[in-house]
Structures are given as C-alpha cells and as structure tokens.
Motif scaffolding. Sequence first.
Motif, PDB file in Angstrom:
ATOM      1  N   UNK C 409     -10.222  -9.661   2.932  1.00  4.68           N
ATOM      2  CA  UNK C 409      -9.038  -8.928   2.503  1.00  4.68           C
ATOM      3  C   UNK C 409      -9.423  -7.535   2.011  1.00  4.68           C
ATOM      4  N   UNK C 410     -10.516  -7.478   1.273  1.00  6.35           N
ATOM      5  CA  UNK C 410     -10.961  -6.176   0.787  1.00  6.35           C
ATOM      6  C   UNK C 410     -11.405  -5.298   1.950  1.00  6.35           C
ATOM      7  N   UNK C 411     -12.035  -5.910   2.932  1.00  3.30           N
ATOM      8  CA  UNK C 411     -12.415  -5.158   4.140  1.00  3.30           C
ATOM      9  C   UNK C 411     -11.171  -4.509   4.741  1.00  3.30           C
ATOM     10  N   UNK C 412     -10.101  -5.285   4.825  1.00  2.00           N
ATOM     11  CA  UNK C 412      -8.856  -4.831   5.436  1.00  2.00           C
ATOM     12  C   UNK C 412      -8.235  -3.685   4.632  1.00  2.00           C
ATOM     13  N   UNK C 414      -9.672  -1.824   2.320  1.00  2.00           N
ATOM     14  CA  UNK C 414     -10.599  -0.706   2.205  1.00  2.00           C
ATOM     15  C   UNK C 414     -10.561   0.155   3.461  1.00  2.00           C
ATOM     16  N   UNK C 415     -10.434  -0.474   4.615  1.00  2.00           N
ATOM     17  CA  UNK C 415     -10.361   0.307   5.858  1.00  2.00           C
ATOM     18  C   UNK C 415      -9.198   1.285   5.787  1.00  2.00           C
ATOM     19  N   UNK C 416      -8.086   0.844   5.260  1.00  2.00           N
ATOM     20  CA  UNK C 416      -6.905   1.717   5.214  1.00  2.00           C
ATOM     21  C   UNK C 416      -7.142   2.909   4.286  1.00  2.00           C
ATOM     22  N   UNK C 417      -7.472   2.623   3.002  1.00  2.00           N
ATOM     23  CA  UNK C 417      -7.503   3.776   2.098  1.00  2.00           C
ATOM     24  C   UNK C 417      -8.741   4.626   2.291  1.00  2.00           C
ATOM     25  N   UNK C 418      -9.850   4.032   2.716  1.00  2.00           N
ATOM     26  CA  UNK C 418     -11.047   4.866   2.910  1.00  2.00           C
ATOM     27  C   UNK C 418     -10.873   5.772   4.124  1.00  2.00           C
ATOM     28  N   UNK C 467      -2.556  -0.969  -9.968  1.00  2.00           N
ATOM     29  CA  UNK C 467      -1.389  -1.745  -9.569  1.00  2.00           C
ATOM     30  C   UNK C 467      -0.292  -0.789  -9.131  1.00  2.00           C
ATOM     31  N   UNK C 468       0.464  -1.059  -8.082  1.00  2.00           N
ATOM     32  CA  UNK C 468       0.443  -2.187  -7.159  1.00  2.00           C
ATOM     33  C   UNK C 468      -0.171  -1.828  -5.816  1.00  2.00           C
ATOM     34  N   UNK C 469      -1.115  -0.902  -5.786  1.00  2.00           N
ATOM     35  CA  UNK C 469      -1.645  -0.461  -4.500  1.00  2.00           C
ATOM     36  C   UNK C 469      -2.634  -1.482  -3.946  1.00  2.00           C
ATOM     37  N   UNK C 470      -3.052  -1.218  -2.695  1.00  2.00           N
ATOM     38  CA  UNK C 470      -3.822  -2.221  -1.952  1.00  2.00           C
ATOM     39  C   UNK C 470      -5.097  -2.634  -2.673  1.00  2.00           C
ATOM     40  N   UNK C 471      -5.804  -1.636  -3.211  1.00  2.00           N
ATOM     41  CA  UNK C 471      -7.091  -1.950  -3.807  1.00  2.00           C
ATOM     42  C   UNK C 471      -6.991  -2.898  -4.985  1.00  2.00           C
ATOM     43  N   UNK C 472      -5.900  -2.845  -5.699  1.00  2.00           N
ATOM     44  CA  UNK C 472      -5.734  -3.695  -6.864  1.00  2.00           C
ATOM     45  C   UNK C 472      -5.850  -5.167  -6.486  1.00  2.00           C
ATOM     46  N   UNK C 473      -5.109  -5.537  -5.430  1.00  2.00           N
ATOM     47  CA  UNK C 473      -5.050  -6.950  -5.058  1.00  2.00           C
ATOM     48  C   UNK C 473      -6.404  -7.438  -4.574  1.00  2.00           C
ATOM     49  N   UNK C 474      -7.005  -6.660  -3.703  1.00  2.00           N
ATOM     50  CA  UNK C 474      -8.242  -7.191  -3.122  1.00  2.00           C
ATOM     51  C   UNK C 474      -9.364  -7.178  -4.143  1.00  2.00           C
ATOM     52  N   UNK C 551      -0.577  -2.536   2.038  1.00  2.00           N
ATOM     53  CA  UNK C 551      -1.489  -3.537   2.588  1.00  2.00           C
ATOM     54  C   UNK C 551      -1.772  -4.653   1.594  1.00  2.00           C
ATOM     55  N   UNK C 552      -1.746  -4.326   0.314  1.00  2.00           N
ATOM     56  CA  UNK C 552      -2.094  -5.320  -0.684  1.00  2.00           C
ATOM     57  C   UNK C 552      -1.107  -6.467  -0.768  1.00  2.00           C
ATOM     58  N   UNK C 553       0.127  -6.222  -0.344  1.00  2.00           N
ATOM     59  CA  UNK C 553       1.124  -7.283  -0.470  1.00  2.00           C
ATOM     60  C   UNK C 553       0.940  -8.373   0.558  1.00  2.00           C
ATOM     61  N   UNK C 554      -0.042  -8.189   1.444  1.00  2.00           N
ATOM     62  CA  UNK C 554      -0.290  -9.232   2.443  1.00  2.00           C
ATOM     63  C   UNK C 554      -0.845 -10.483   1.789  1.00  2.00           C
ATOM     64  N   UNK C 555      -1.396 -10.340   0.603  1.00  2.00           N
ATOM     65  CA  UNK C 555      -2.029 -11.515   0.004  1.00  2.00           C
ATOM     66  C   UNK C 555      -1.699 -11.609  -1.486  1.00  2.00           C
ATOM     67  N   UNK C 556      -0.421 -11.687  -1.790  1.00  2.00           N
ATOM     68  CA  UNK C 556      -0.039 -11.817  -3.190  1.00  2.00           C
ATOM     69  C   UNK C 556      -0.435 -13.208  -3.671  1.00  2.00           C
TER      70      UNK C 556
END
Lengths: 206, 101, 758
Positions: C409-412, C414-418, C467-474, C551-556
């Motif tokens: 999930x972090x790979x996913x 991280x790909x977006x924001x990096x 919170x609530x961006x992608x990196x927070x969740x992963x 992207x982070x909401x894919x795995x709440x």
Amino acid sequence: MSLLASTMALPGVDDPINVSQTVAFGLIAVMMVFGAIRVVTTRNVVHAAMWLVLVLAGAAAQYILLAAEFVAVTQVMVYIGAVVVLFLFGVMLTRAKLGQEADLTRRSWFGGAFVAVVLFGLLSFSLVDTFEDAKVLEDRQMGYPTAAALETTDDGDVAVVDPDARLSNTQAVSDSIFSRYLVQFEIISVLLTAALVGAIVIARKD
Amino acid sequence: MTVLLNQFLLLGAALFAIGVYGVIARRNGVAVLMSIELILNAVNINLIAFSAMHGDLSGQVFALFVIAVAAAEVGVGLAIVLAIYRNRRSVDLDELDLMRG
Amino acid sequence: MLTHAFIIPLIMAVSFVAILAVGKRLPRGGAEIGIAAISICFVLAIATGVGWVQRVNHPPEAEHATEEAVDPDDEIAYALTTAEEPTGHGEEAGATEEGAAEGGATEEGAAEEGAAEEESHEYPPVVRKISWLQTGGFDIKVGTLVDGLSVLMLLVVTLVSGLVHVYSSDYVAGDRRFTHYYAFLSLFTASMLMFVLSQNVLQMIVGWELVGLCSFALIGHWWEEKPNSDAALKAFLTNRVGDVGLLVGMIILYFAAGDSSRGLIGSFDILRITTMANTGQIDHLVLLVASLCLIAAVMSKSGQFILHTWLPDAMAGPTPVSALIHAATMVVAGIYMVARLYPVFWHGLSIGSANINALAVVGTITLFLGALLAFVQSDIKKVLAYSTVSQLGFMVMALGVGAWTAAIFHLFTHAMFKACLFLGAGSMSHANHHSFDMKKDYGGLRKHMPWTFRTFVIGTAALAGLFPLAGFWSKDEILAGAGQLGGKGGYQLMLVVGTLGAMCTAAYMTRAIYYCFFGEPRGAAKEHTPHESGPRIVIPLVILAGLAIVAGFANIPDTGLFSGLPEGVTLRFEHYVEPRVAWFPYADQTVGDVLEHPEFSLQIALTSTLLALLAAGLVYLWYWKGAGPHGITQRNKAARAGYRLLEQKYYLDALYTGAIAGGVKGPIARGANWVNQNIIDGVVNVVGTSATAAGRWIYKNVDQGGIDLFVKGSGAGAEGTGQLLRKGQTGKVQTYGAYLFGAATVLAAVFVVIASTS
C-alpha cells in the motif's frame, strides 16, 4: 499434422525433411550472410562490430538448431560477451574515427572479391557434389546412456534398455572434454595463459 | 523429419568466403581481425554440423576448443594492433611496408 | 484480459522498436508512438484491474487442469493433502508449442483435487505460460501470472509512465536525443511490465536486468558531460553488486524447489517455490540463506543503506526519468520481488515470530539515515532522492515486520506523491535555467508558479503523512504493523525509529518548501521572473496531486476508530490485492506462523502525526521566523562534525572509491608487479642467458666450420632468384594473404577438377 511438424518429401530421398526447421534455418542464414557482408563492407568500424554481433548470434541460433546447446551458450558468452567487447576496446584505443571512414577498404578490393567468389563457387560445387542429400541425424540429442539405462544381461553383455535415458548435451560434452580430450583441454589452457602473457607483453607501454 | 546437412555447410562456405574477402580487402587492422572471426565461425558451423550428422560429440568439443583459441587469437591480435598503433599512430595496414623487398 | 495480460508489455516493446525505426522521421520525433502505446496500455491495465476485481468478487470454482500438457510445476505438491501419484507427468516433453499454449491458457488455480475447498475465498491467480526453450531435461517457461499484486503494479507503472510520457514531450522538447529518450522510456516500461507479470524467477531476473539497463541508458542520457556518464556507470556497477546476491538466491530457490522423487532437478516457477516454502517442504536453513542473498539484491535495486549511493547520483538523468524510474517504478522492483516471494522471507527469517530480522533492520537503518541525509542537501532532486531512499526503507521495514499489505500500500501511495514531487521539481527547474540548486537559484516561487506550488505542497503533505492524505494511511499502517506484529512485544525498535523517520521526513520536506517557494528570490529566480510551465507539465502534476489526496482512502482501516464504517468501504486494497491462496502465508495450509493484519491504533497515528507536525513547526520557526541557534555548525564542534558527516554522506563514497577500490588496487597491483619483476623476468633471463650460451657454442663449432662453405656457394644462386621475386614483395601483409588464398583456391580448383573427372 501441425505446421511445426510438417514435412516435405524430396525427390529421390526416402526420408522427408522438416519444413519448419528448414525455414528457420533459412531466415537465420539470410540474416547471417547479410550481416557478414556488412561486416566486411561497412565504412564504420563500430558498426562492423555490431554487425559481427548479429552474425555471431545467428551462429549460436544455428547451433541450437543442431542441438548443441552448450556450444551455443559458450558462443554467446565468449564471442558476444568477450570478443566483441575486446574489439570495441581495440577500436576505442586505436582512436578509430567514430563515423564514416572512407579508407576502410583498400582501393584494390576487387582482387579479394574475385578470390572470394571463386572460392565460394568451388566450395559450394564440391559440397553439393559430395553431400548431395546427406542429412543431419533426426535425433540430435547426443549423449551417452546414463547408468540407469544400462542393464547387464545374463551372458555378461551390457545392453541399453532405456534409450531415452541419456545424459543431456552439456553433461555429455563435459564428460567428453574431461575424459577423452583431457590432454587437449590442458594444452588449450596453457595456450590461453601464453596468449594472455603475450598480449600483456606486446601491449604494455614500456 | 530432419534437415539437410548441406545447408549448414553452404552457410559455412559463404561465411568463409566473405571472411576471406574481408581479410584481403580491408585496410584497418581491427576490421581484418573481425574478418578472421568470420572465418573461424564458418569452420565452427561446419564442425557442429558434421557432429550432428555423425552423432558424435567430438565435433562439438573441437568447436569449443576453436572458440577458446579464437579468444586467445583476438587478444594477441588486438595487442599487436595496439602496438602498431602506438608506434605509427595508425592502424592502416597499407602503411606497414617495412619488409618491402 | 486476465489471460491476455502479456499483450501489455508486448505493446510497449513494439513501441520501442517502432520509435527506434521510424521515430526520427515523425513530426514529433516518436513521442506520439510512445504516448499512444502507453495510453493503450493504461486502458488495458484498467481492464485487467476490473477483471481481477470481478474475479475476487465471484471466485471461480476450482478447475482441473486439462489432461494434456500437465506441467510438473503445476502439480504444486500437496503433500499435506494428497498422496496420489500425479498423472500426466512426462508427457510434457512431446507436447508441441501449440499444445502447451492451449493447455497453459486454462486457468490453473493453485487449488486442485484435495486442496482446501473449505477455504471459501480463494481466488487463485491466473497463470498462462508457454514453453520458452526446451533443452535436455529442462523445460523453461515464459508466461504471465496475474493476481492482485501484479495488477496493482500494472496500474501504477502504466499510470506514472503515461503521465511521464506526456510530461516529457514538453520537458525534453528539442533535446538532441529526443527520439532515443522516448525509445528507452518505452523499453523501460515494457521491461518493468514484463517483470511484474513474471511467471517464473528466470523471467524475473531478465526483467530485473532490463530495467537496470534502461536505467543506465536514461541516467546517462546526456553522456557528453562526464558526471552524467559516471553516475550511469555507478548505478550500473552498484546494482551489479547486489545482482550477484539475486542470482545466488534464485539458484538456491531453483534447486530447493526440485523434487528428487520425480526426477525434477529444480523449478523456476514462482508459485511452486512459494507454495513449497509455505507448506514446509523447503528446509528452513535453505530459505534463510536464499532470503539473505535476495536481501542483497533488494539493497542494491531498492537503494537500501550501504548500496544506496547510486540512487542520489542517478539524479543526473532527466527529471521525468527520475520521477518514473528512481521514485515510482524501478526502485520498487526489489520491494515487489520480496512481496512476490514473500513466503521465502516469511519462513526464512521467521518474520511472524521474531522481534528483529535482517530485512527489518536494513529497512529501519535506511529509512532513518536516508531522512537525515535529505536534510543537508541543497539540490532539490537530491533531497527527493534521499527521501525516496528513506521511503523505500519504510517499505522494506514493513515487509520485514510482516506488514505485507502495508508495504504494498505504501508502495502504491508513495508512487503517486513522489512522482508528483519529482515532476514538480522538474517544473521549477524548467522555469529557472534548468538549475536544481534550491539554495542558490530558487526562492519565492509561489507567486510565479501557483500550480507547481499547490501540487508540491500537496505532495509534501502526503509524504509527511498528514491526515487525510495518502501518506498518512500507508505510513500509519506500517507503524502499526511494526508495533503489533511479530513475536512477543512486536518490533518495538522499528516502531520507534520509524516514528523518528516520519518526523525527519516532515522536517526536510518543510525545509525544501521554504527554499523553493518562500523567502527572497535568489540566483536564477532573481535574474528573470519565473513563469508557470505549460499545460503538458501542469496537468500531470495536478492528476498526481489529486491521486496523492485520494489514494489513501483505498485502504481505510476497519478497526479502532473506524470500526463503524460499512464493509464495502474499508480495506478494499487489502481485499483485492492480498493473495488468499496456498502460496501465501495467509492460508490454512501454511506451516508455522500465519500472516496477521495490524489494527488501526489511534495512539500510534496520533503520535507520529503530531511528531511530524512538531518537526515541521520547528523547521518553520527556524526558517520562516529565523528562530533557533542559527550558525551552530560554525560555533559548535559536535554540531559541525555531525553536519560534515551528513554532508559527506557518511563518507560511504570515500570508503568505496578510496578505501576499498584503492586498497584492492594497491596491494594486488604491487603483488602482481613483484611477481612480474622477480619471477617472470627471472625465468626469461635464465632462458635468455642459456640460449645465448648455446648459440655461442653452435656458432663457433657448427656454423663457422661446415655450413658457411655451403651457404656461400648457394648464396650466389639464390641472389638471382631473389632479384626476380623482389617485385612481388610489397611488404604488405595483406598482399601475402591474397597470394596465399589465391594459391589455395587454385589448388582447390585443381583438386575439384581431378576428383570430378576421375
């Protein structure tokens, strides 16, 4: 009868030939001959080396067609991997002009061409004359039977009971090198060492 | 269900002839060495083809030895070309006529 | 589409050839071919994803393999459930390619007769394969393995690659090797797609090396400048070090997956290897050694500490390449490999029951040291590169503590924001004379480049884990995993260091934002007014920033604070991506530990987020307000030493080039020289002196006595002949060669004539 196994009867031959393998051979051969011609005619030394890679790779493919995998792999590793790199280093160190070089071929090239054409004509004439319809073995997987395939009969003879249980090509080649051709193998290694020393001595800046 | 032996031999002959042409007609030392490689490969194709015809491994073993010798030959040959280059600032074989009679 | 996934890499490979062949003659130099191809691939990847989701929602009944072309690899040994002798073994050798293709096209799940049918939600991967080469006893296959993991990677790679293709058409416009650049982008995408669809480890190695090759070519895209070609070489050679580990590890696994009772030497099949590892048929020690070797490969390809030095240098390539290869796709190849062969690591390193293991330690060290290094860089791309190193460390650590889903999930995310951050950096340099030095040439860009500013800030916030961006969740899933998984007490050390790493992440990114967008314009930004880049650059940025938000909401999570959410919303990512079959340590058949999932922990999430905010706040005070002990590095010895250490990148490069290479060069060279001077020369001298002595003796007794008389007489005769032959002596080697071959030809002709007449 699928395409891969289709055969074509030749006149005067009892055993038909395999069409797909022949077609594959033809394609690779045309590629190789074209590449070889480019090697000796191109005006750019680096391009010549690249065409040479094509020819060598084609040769490896032909070896695979002839079921000599080990030689094919060695060809790729030693020739394409090492020899071509050596050539490129040679081109680089001798500061060949990268690009077109008009004087790569001698002005009197036609003598060479004449000799080559006559030689090819003679060779092909005599080859066609001699090996008119000789065929490569259908079962080209050469290898000695493994121990499991042998059985000693009552009268002490050793018989091959399972002709399919054979060593693979690589195993058979290695057995052959390290038993029957051991002395030659050692001579080759001495030769390589001598060549290495010689190359260093010749190329060394004093 | 086999293939003809002759096609391999003819391919070898073609490569051999092309290599001979290259050895005679090229002026650059490295290019001549490449042509010699073509000749050696032609011989190898013949060896393997005969090996497959007779069902004998000796041809393959011999081809391996040829590959080894070819590698040694390229090493020494290129060393010689390098030495020539260092002495004469060129690898043009036409300029090497010290032995002219 | 699930069975035809091979089309996707094939399209890109065709695109590579097409661009090389005709690209230069096209109006846009081949870019249109690349963009068209990657667009088609993206659509197909989405189609594959939809297919996979449907397959997960309606798992197929376990199908039996057809009678023909049963592959020993497919009879994944269910020694635990069935003792039947598998049928169809040995028919493979006679199967033609067509038969293999027909048989291979059937979806063969890992579930066969006797397999655990009661596992209600098994959705086996879709495997398709054909024989690649058959040689004495070996039958090497090539094929595709489609499951949640590879589908996810397909989506990530095609998406980022597509955006990079569009972005590059503006960014490298007018470049001297524009067509070449696009060709290699296509080749890179093709090899990465092939790599993620690999059905066997041999194919994996091929893809692995191919992406390395493309990386080399693209880093050295402007090879005329020496630093660039050096960086390319460094990347290549550093990767070589780890690839040795890859090869050794794969060879070990190959032999381990053999079956001596059936005469199978080994197997390259990924599913077979993982299943055997999972069902306890491979010895623990073998798995341990193999996983340690593979960790070396991960260290080089995924830039883990001590082999990470190539990644920052790789920034010498064009920025879109850095975004695509060195942030989003290629560097995660190592992560993907571990995820794909996870049972090997899971059982080899006893991840489920230990408190510390090699994989987690490597990741932990990397994430912390990388984050520290990012703090002292003045080159914006280097900041992002070290940030990538650090984030890859997070992923490796997550895999090491057993949080498989969290790592992927972090790979996913991280790909977006990096990718977004890298492309933003490219956009800035585009506006500032192609400089990347944020201390010297940037500053105050937020007024002139509003879109770049917005997207960059969103990317930064996502990376810092707000919170609530992608990196927070992963990131929190990883930290929760580190806190809760493993044996007694979990991986506490990893948790602490990971939290610190998250802190540093927020700090260095805030610093980067200050240097780029705030303060007074400096250098290039001062000399002329920077302007916002064109739409082909801004639109990819906006898309990626949007993805970085959602992207982070894919795995709440569905535990803790979020336990009230409906089932159709939470943990979608885990549900679709995580394998639920016998080859994964999830299933009932696993011997030993079973993979568990961390629960959402409010404590950890709050702590890490607050610490990140605190760090960002401190940096804010330092830079914006000028508070804090500025100039401490000049005044305080300890601080200066620390700064120097970071600035010199822990002296690793000095160690590699100076100490190791120098140390090897010196003694060995001296030793060789000694041998040369003393032994070889000695031999030569002895031979020389003895030969001279022998020569003298022969000269005195033989030569002067008898031969001379004879020679003098024959000399006169020879001279006449010699004068005649002199004409032919041009002294040119090739003339002699021509004579030789000509004479041989004549001789051959004579023989042929004689033979054919007789």
